[in-house]
Motif scaffolding. Structure first.
Motif, PDB file in Angstrom:
ATOM      1  N   SER A   1       3.239   3.900  -4.643  1.00  0.00           N
ATOM      2  CA  SER A   1       2.370   4.673  -5.513  1.00  0.00           C
ATOM      3  C   SER A   1       2.635   4.281  -6.962  1.00  0.00           C
ATOM      4  O   SER A   1       3.736   4.482  -7.485  1.00  0.00           O
ATOM      5  CB  SER A   1       2.643   6.187  -5.338  1.00  0.00           C
ATOM      6  OG  SER A   1       2.380   6.584  -4.017  1.00  0.00           O
TER       7      SER A   1
ATOM      8  N   SER B   1       0.813  -1.215   0.000  1.00  0.00           N
ATOM      9  CA  SER B   1       0.000   0.000   0.000  1.00  0.00           C
ATOM     10  C   SER B   1       0.847   1.265   0.000  1.00  0.00           C
ATOM     11  O   SER B   1       0.384   2.332  -0.390  1.00  0.00           O
ATOM     12  CB  SER B   1      -0.934   0.001   1.222  1.00  0.00           C
ATOM     13  OG  SER B   1      -0.169   0.068   2.421  1.00  0.00           O
ATOM     14  N   ASP B   2       2.120   1.161   0.412  1.00  0.00           N
ATOM     15  CA  ASP B   2       3.017   2.320   0.421  1.00  0.00           C
ATOM     16  C   ASP B   2       3.549   2.680  -0.965  1.00  0.00           C
ATOM     17  O   ASP B   2       4.182   3.711  -1.136  1.00  0.00           O
ATOM     18  CB  ASP B   2       4.202   2.058   1.364  1.00  0.00           C
ATOM     19  CG  ASP B   2       3.808   2.127   2.828  1.00  0.00           C
ATOM     20  OD1 ASP B   2       2.743   2.705   3.115  1.00  0.00           O
ATOM     21  OD2 ASP B   2       4.555   1.595   3.662  1.00  0.00           O
TER      22      ASP B   2
END
Length: 398
Positions: free
Chosen positions: A396, A393-394
């Motif tokens: 991008s 999730s970190d």
């Protein structure tokens, strides 16, 4: 964006990890229980058994002391110990260690073989599993013998033994241990150089951009035991090698392999010396505390100790080590998780390909059956990597 797991896959992963979480919660208490037994009601019987067995061996095999080559070995052992009685000490240490392994053998078989096969993570045969377990036992025997003769033998003969032993060991820890890393895993798995081709060429180019020198790129044949993927750097300077296991080469694309190697390159570029210096100082401090405990035990007659460095206090060192590691694990793991996050960031800067890096993490999570959201207490207790769900999730992705 595609989820990491389907609902069915996630349910299977949770079921797979649940026994490990239960084990993680119970293990400290089980180990404390065992240490309480060997420091209490089992201490005397173990010591008397070691004495009787040492006496029997001396009566029946004492002639070996006069054999041309073995005579020198016995003379060295007598000198290391400083007097007679090292046989009883070694046998007591082995009795404590092998009894521990026997008591926990059912759990080792269940977690190392049965559970891993049940969820398709292991390729062990009963024979290969038994061989690796035997290697672990033999490694434990060597460690116990080194501890008994190195610590107790030296402590009985030199007043400030903890300095005499601790300083050279600290220097070795600083300068030599990392150099020996490439050779440790070879006791369990065969390795061979990665064949020439596009992957080797592109990996060499990647590491040149990272300004990392290395001796070789090796393929480790772990598929004989496990279906997990793995990549790591081993060694330092002229002995540094990049190790890719054969499962990684079979399951991952070239771009995903390069992303994994870029993450490991991030660890190479970490500041290594502060951790090594801290470890070296901690080792000397640990030996000093052992010296203090041995003197207290001798003064107060703990566990039947008749003198300083009485071998019956050996389980006390295990208790001290267990306490230090249990206390330090949450702090050490927190630093480790931050290093892993920084290695992820480094890999993204090096490859400039967040989509492939994310794909690599997703595939690794699926192949290795990683729990994307482990219980918080598991993370705090000592998880060395951030949960893979957080890592993904970190990232991008445009």
């Amino acid at each position: 964006m595609e989820p990491i797991f389907t609902a069915e896959q996630l349910a299977e992963i949770k079921a797979y990890h649940l026994p490990y979480y239960i084990r993680s919660g119970l293990n400290p208490f089980l180990l404390l229980g065992y240490l309480a037994l060997v420091l209490g009601p089992l201490n005397g019987p173990f010591y008397r058994f070691a004495q009787r067995l040492a006496g029997w061996l001396d009566n029946h095999l004492g002639f070996l002391r006069r054999a041309p080559v073995l005579r020198v070995v016995f003379q060295v052992l007598d000198k290391l110990w400083g007097e007679t009685g090292w046989g009883t000490a070694l046998l007591f240490g082995l009795c404590v260690d092998l009894t521990y392994k026997l008591v926990f053998l059912p759990a080792d078989i269940y977690f190392g073989y049965i559970l891993e096969h049940r969820y398709g993570m292991s390729t062990y045969t009963p024979l290969t599993f038994a061989k690796d377990e035997l290697k672990d036992v033999l490694a434990g025997v060597v460690l116990v013998c080194s501890l008994v003769l190195g610590v107790y033998g030296l402590a009985r003969r030199v007043r400030r033994w903890w300095l005499v032993l601790g300083v050279p060991m600290a220097v070795l820890l600083l300068l030599v241990s990392s150099v020996l890393d490439p050779y440790r895993s070879r006791a369990y798995f065969d390795q061979e150089p990665l064949e020439a081709g596009p992957l080797r060429t592109h990996m060499t180019e990647l590491l040149a951009r990272a300004d990392i020198t290395f001796a070789d790129i090796l393929v480790e044949k772990t598929s004989v035991a496990s279906k997990r993927v793995q990549a790591y750097f081993a060694g330092q300077g002229p002995t540094r090698t990049i190790v890719l296991n054969d499962v990684l080469l079979q399951q991952f694309s070239e771009g995903e392999i390069l992303a994994a190697v870029a993450h490991e390159a991030g660890h190479v570029n970490e500041a290594q010396w502060p951790n090594r210096i801290a470890s070296a100082l901690a080792l000397v401090a640990f030996l000093f505390v052992i010296d203090w405990l041995l003197r207290r035990a001798a003064a107060r007659g703990w566990f039947g100790a008749m003198r300083f460095a009485d071998i019956r206090t050996l389980p006390l060192i295990s208790l001290l080590y267990f306490s230090v590691m249990l206390t330090a694990a949450p702090v050490s793991a927190a630093f480790s998780r931050e290093r892993e996050r920084e290695a992820d960031r480094y890999a993204l800067r090096l490859t400039k390909d967040p989509a492939t890096f994310r794909q690599m993490l997703v595939k690794a999570a699926r192949v290795n059956k990683m729990d994307p959201e482990p219980p918080r207490w598991i993370v705090i207790k000592g998880l060395t990597h951030p949960p893979v769900g957080e890592r993904i999730s970190d990232i991008s992705v445009p």
